[in-house]
Design a protein around this motif. Structure first.
Motif: not given
Length: 436
Positions: A131-133, A142-143, A159-160, A177-179
């Motif tokens: 999911x892109x931030x 999101x993290x 988180x990425x 983003x996050x995975x």
């Protein structure tokens, strides 16, 4: 003058490998234990459970079974809930908010086990979701959500940061983003075809192109008038979602059909797919009206979808908007051709929560809000157990009061273009703030 052709075909890409096939015609039973309105994921899942329990049950569909959202969606097994945890708590209390979040995990696990144990050949791939931030504040929020999912529910989520983003998605549009690794992808039309196959084999009767016209109380049961004649049913289950019509006016005033459109690229070179979608994940965004996209099950195309503010016909503008979004994400695809573009209806309600509820003896299972791949089978199964009085097996956080009705609305969503444009304006403001 003809409108320019944006894609080669205006039918779902999914229908290439799994074309719609109406089941063989069967006699119309005059009496049934349960009559189901709708033969999508929810109706077939409910019918499968009921038939295996020995009930006489038939599903009636106004179109070919699955012709609606069940074979038109993106095939992402997200099971997402649109309101965040704080909003759920404020609306329904902390106990139900926690139960709704926990049920998402259970529903996905149920779906994956169902696919495996029933032997459903639907190209299911447990690849995870990125999911892109947009901006640092969104990324931080999101993290924290990913951390809570990992700690509270044991979901593999993390988180990425932006510096590592290209390992997951070949674009610089996002700021990290996050995975979530509990989400995957499947071929939605193959899934429906396989679900139909096992439901028919279990004893469910499915009548295609046979709309239900009216449902009325008749003693201890119901008199259901269909296009093929009247039927006496002891119980009725309505599973119509985004294609609800005037046969069930109570539900129609509570569900808003919203167009969701998808485009599919032509086949791309393997090195291009490896560069743009290195982990073959499902992709979503943090915007309110963002895109969702994914590789095709064979890994050769990119399919990208989003909300469509049009209401009639098949206009060019929404197709061009998606194509523009695709090129904004991946500029190297500017010259790529589109093979398919199509749309279908998802059903939204005022609180954006799927629902099982009962009104005047009729049980409803509906309102999947764009996440029906996971929620429709889950809610359909629970509705079947509710009809049979299996209290423990029917228990779900989604069985409570009906969604609120929408004032001045009786099936014509005249207000949706303005709503979607308003959401897009909020997204533009949020992105402007994130870029400062």
């Amino acid at each position: 003058m003809h409108a320019p052709r944006v894609a080669e075909k205006a039918t779902p890409y999914w229908w290439e490998a799994a074309p719609l096939k109406p089941p063989p015609q069967q006699p119309i039973a005059k009496k049934l234990d349960v009559l189901i309105v709708g033969a999508g994921y929810a109706g077939l899942s409910a019918g499968l459970v009921l038939a295996r329990e020995g009930r006489s049950v038939a599903a009636y569909d106004a179109m070919d079974p699955g012709e609606g959202a069940s074979t038109r969606n993106g095939g992402i097994t997200s099971g997402s809930i649109r309101p965040d945890y704080a909003t759920l708590t404020r609306r329904f209390g902390e106990e139900r908010a926690l139960a709704i979040e926990a049920e998402g995990k259970a529903a996905r696990e149920f779906l994956y086990d169902f696919i495996r144990t029933e032997g459903l050949a639907c190209d299911f791939q447990p690849v995870g979701q990125f999911k892109g931030a947009f901006g640092y504040e969104q990324y931080e929020a999101m993290a924290r959500t990913a951390e809570r999912l990992a700690k509270k529910l044991g979901i593999e989520a993390y988180a990425v940061p932006y510096a590592e983003q290209r390992q997951y998605i070949g674009t610089d549009v996002y700021r990290g983003g996050t995975v979530r690794m509990d989400i995957g992808g499947l071929h939605p039309a193959k899934f429906h075809a396989e679900l139909l196959r096992v439901a028919l084999a279990s004893g469910l009767t499915v009548h295609a192109r046979t709309p239900v016209i009216s449902i009325d109380r008749d003693g201890s049961g119901f008199r259901v008038v269909t296009a093929a004649g009247p039927v006496q049913a002891h119980q009725v289950l309505v599973c119509t979602n985004g294609y609800t019509d005037g046969a069930v006016p109570f539900l129609r005033r509570r569900l808003v059909p919203v167009r969701s459109r998808i485009i599919a690229t032509e086949e791309l070179a393997p090195e291009v797919m490896a560069r743009l979608m290195p982990k073959r994940m499902m992709i979503t965004e943090s915007r309110e009206v963002g895109f969702y996209y994914r590789p095709s099950p064979d890994g050769k195309r990119i399919l990208l979808g989003g909300r469509d503010s049009s209401r009639v016909g098949d206009p060019v503008a929404p197709k061009l908007l998606l194509r523009k979004g695709l090129v904004n994400l991946f500029p190297e695809l500017e010259a790529v051709r589109l093979s398919h573009t199509w749309f279908g209806h998802v059903a939204m309600n005022r609180d954006m929560i799927p629902r099982i509820f009962e009104k005047e003896g009729i049980v409803y299972a509906s309102g999947f809000c764009g996440s029906g791949v996971v929620w429709a089978p889950w809610v359909g199964m629970h509705a079947a157990h509710k009809l049979m009085g299996h209290e423990e097996r029917a228990r779900t956080a989604f069985d409570f009061r009906p969604p609120a009705f929408i004032p001045f609305y009786r099936g014509n969503p005249w207000f949706m273009p303005a709503f979607i444009q308003g959401y897009r304006m909020r997204d533009r403001i949020a992105m402007w703030r994130a870029s400062r």
